[in-house]
Motif scaffolding. Structure first.
Motif, short mmCIF file in Angstrom:
data_model
loop_
_atom_site.label_atom_id
_atom_site.label_comp_id
_atom_site.label_asym_id
_atom_site.label_seq_id
_atom_site.Cartn_x
_atom_site.Cartn_y
_atom_site.Cartn_z
N LEU A 170 0.97 -1.14 -0.11
CA LEU A 170 0.09 0.05 -0.09
C LEU A 170 0.88 1.20 0.02
N ASP A 171 0.67 2.13 -0.91
CA ASP A 171 1.36 3.49 -0.93
C ASP A 171 0.89 4.29 0.17
N ALA A 172 1.23 5.66 -0.12
CA ALA A 172 0.71 6.78 1.01
C ALA A 172 -0.76 7.12 0.74
N ASP A 173 -1.13 6.71 -0.32
CA ASP A 173 -2.65 6.91 -0.59
C ASP A 173 -3.52 5.75 -0.14
N HIS A 174 -2.91 4.84 0.51
CA HIS A 174 -3.80 3.63 0.75
C HIS A 174 -4.26 2.87 -0.37
N GLU A 175 -3.37 3.03 -1.56
CA GLU A 175 -3.80 2.24 -2.83
C GLU A 175 -2.84 1.06 -2.97
N TYR A 176 -3.36 -0.07 -3.48
CA TYR A 176 -2.52 -1.13 -3.67
C TYR A 176 -1.57 -1.22 -4.80
N VAL A 177 -0.34 -1.26 -4.79
CA VAL A 177 0.45 -0.93 -5.93
C VAL A 177 1.06 -2.28 -6.48
N GLY A 178 0.82 -3.33 -5.67
CA GLY A 178 1.37 -4.70 -6.40
C GLY A 178 0.55 -5.23 -7.35
N TYR A 209 -6.14 -6.96 14.10
CA TYR A 209 -6.28 -5.54 15.01
C TYR A 209 -4.96 -4.97 15.58
N PRO A 210 -5.05 -3.53 15.59
CA PRO A 210 -5.99 -2.65 15.07
C PRO A 210 -5.88 -2.26 13.51
N ASP A 211 -5.20 -3.17 12.87
CA ASP A 211 -5.07 -2.74 11.35
C ASP A 211 -6.24 -3.28 10.77
N VAL A 212 -6.69 -2.95 9.65
CA VAL A 212 -7.46 -3.69 8.84
C VAL A 212 -7.06 -4.26 7.48
N MET A 213 -5.85 -3.28 7.16
CA MET A 213 -5.02 -3.88 5.75
C MET A 213 -3.62 -3.45 6.19
N PRO A 214 -2.43 -4.06 6.54
CA PRO A 214 -1.23 -3.59 6.81
C PRO A 214 -0.38 -3.36 5.70
N SER A 215 0.41 -2.48 5.61
CA SER A 215 1.13 -2.08 4.32
C SER A 215 2.61 -2.85 4.68
N THR A 216 3.23 -3.49 3.48
CA THR A 216 4.39 -4.12 3.62
C THR A 216 5.59 -3.23 3.14
N LEU A 217 4.94 -1.81 2.56
CA LEU A 217 6.08 -1.01 2.04
C LEU A 217 6.50 0.09 3.27
N GLU A 227 4.97 0.99 7.38
CA GLU A 227 3.61 1.12 8.43
C GLU A 227 2.82 2.11 8.58
N ALA A 228 3.39 3.26 8.15
CA ALA A 228 2.63 4.34 8.26
C ALA A 228 1.39 4.38 7.07
N ASN A 229 1.69 3.61 6.16
CA ASN A 229 0.81 3.41 5.09
C ASN A 229 -0.55 2.54 5.40
N SER A 230 -0.40 1.77 6.45
CA SER A 230 -1.33 1.07 6.78
C SER A 230 -2.92 1.60 7.08
N LEU A 231 -3.65 0.62 6.71
CA LEU A 231 -5.02 1.04 7.03
C LEU A 231 -5.52 0.46 8.42
N THR A 232 -5.91 1.19 9.36
CA THR A 232 -6.65 0.68 10.86
C THR A 232 -7.78 0.90 10.85
N VAL A 233 -8.57 0.64 11.86
CA VAL A 233 -9.79 0.65 12.36
C VAL A 233 -10.08 2.29 12.39
N VAL A 234 -9.21 2.96 12.82
CA VAL A 234 -9.37 4.63 12.90
C VAL A 234 -9.29 5.36 11.49
N ASN A 235 -8.36 5.28 10.73
CA ASN A 235 -8.01 5.99 9.58
C ASN A 235 -8.89 5.28 8.36
N ALA A 236 -9.47 4.22 8.51
CA ALA A 236 -10.28 3.66 7.45
C ALA A 236 -11.90 3.75 7.81
N SER A 237 -12.27 4.31 8.84
CA SER A 237 -13.80 4.14 9.37
C SER A 237 -14.38 5.30 8.91
#
Length: 331
Positions: free
Chosen positions: A143-151, A269-277, A279-289
């Protein structure tokens, strides 16, 4: 407890219900060409899930809708990044549903055989790809900084995800075989019992490898406890199956699948979709809700309608609780 955490738990419950209930549907469909030696036996197998398979699919539709409303960022990233595997799952489910309806429209062996293949592949493909998808969600994706899948698509077919797909396949085949043993009589019941034990051993090995790999990468105390309980439940289900106690065996495999899925969500938890690129790019229950007001309205709707749905589906299973055999199938 914050509402976004509540809805994360509710989505987890919906996926647990889906995999437990649709899991035996998939297992029956995969076993159709294995256990069904003639048309009557295949009709018996299809009739065991005939009254309930479409209701079981409602769980994943509700889970997707809840994800869209409660965590729109998660929904958008997941359904765009995993577009191809989720499309394949959708096509397979549609094909399987059509096959259930059209199989008996003509009394022709070739016609039925083609639809039986659709039921088989329509069950096999989701059984594998759901495991692949959830393994990637837990492991993390690019996931990039915009939370988009780039793989790419083949990034999702990594060794860990493939082991996840084999695990769900083996668990669903075991679950379906035990369900058939619980719902049928005679030769089908006996052979389903034998297949359940063999498939269960394969499922136990695959599950241990997958859960160990998962916990070695990342774990919490809760996910570790749930994983151990899932393993115990699976072994208990296989033990009950060996002594002909299919009801308790089914409870064991259902608990094993439910606890395994719960362990994955607890590990996430608390991630909903972790980023392997990053950690700051990961989607969490807070920033994805969604907004708190949206979650509040959804909570009231769920509080009113969820008990009604559960009561209706429970009543359906109660009505169609008896065993069936070839003697119940007209010529």
């Amino acid at each position: 407890m914050e509402l976004h955490t509540v809805w994360f738990l509710l989505i987890a419950v919906l996926f647990i219900g889906y995999f437990v209930l649709e899991g035996f549907d998939f297992g029956v469909g995969i076993l159709l060409p294995v256990l069904g030696r003639d048309d009557k036996q295949r009709r018996v197998m299809i009739n065991t899930i005939g009254p309930v398979w479409d209701g079981n699919e409602v769980w994943v539709i509700t889970a997707g809708g809840a994800m869209f409303a409660a965590f729109p960022e998660w929904y958008a990233t997941l359904f765009s990044g995993f577009y191809l595997p989720l499309l394949l799952i959708l096509v397979a489910l549609i094909l399987r549903g059509v096959a259930f309806e059209y199989r008996g429209k003509r009394h022709d062996a070739h016609w039925k055989h083609r639809w039986d293949l659709c039921i088989f592949f329509g069950s096999l493909v989701p059984a594998v790809l759901w495991g692949v998808a959830f393994a990637n969600i837990v492991r993390g994706v690019k996931l990039d900084a915009d939370h988009e899948y780039v793989g790419g698509f083949f990034d999702l077919l990594n060794p860990y995800a493939l082991v996840g797909g084999l695990t769900t396949l083996a668990l669903f085949v075991t679950h379906g075989a035990i369900f058939l043993a619980l719902k049928t009589t005679g030769d089908i019941r006996a052979r389903a019992n034998r297949i359940a034990f063999t498939a269960g051993l394969a499922a136990a090995v695959a599950a241990v490898v997958f859960l160990t790999w998962t916990l070695a990468h990342r774990y919490t105390a809760g996910s570790l406890i749930l994983a151990v309980l899932a393993a115990v439940a699976l072994l208990a289900g296989l033990a009950f199956n060996r002594v002909g106690r299919e009801g308790w065996a089914f409870v064991g495999t259902a608990a094993a699948i439910g606890l395994a899925v719960a362990a994955l969500f607890a590990n996430l938890y608390p991630d909903v979709m972790p980023s392997t690129l990053d950690e700051a790019n990961s989607l969490t229950v807070v920033n994805a809700s969604s907004t708190p007001y949206t979650l509040k309205i959804m909570s009231w709707v769920a509080l009113v309608f969820t008990p009604i749905v559960l009561l209706y589906q429970g009543w359906t299973y109660w009505v169609f609780r008896k065993r069936i055999g070839t003697q119940h199938i007209p010529d």
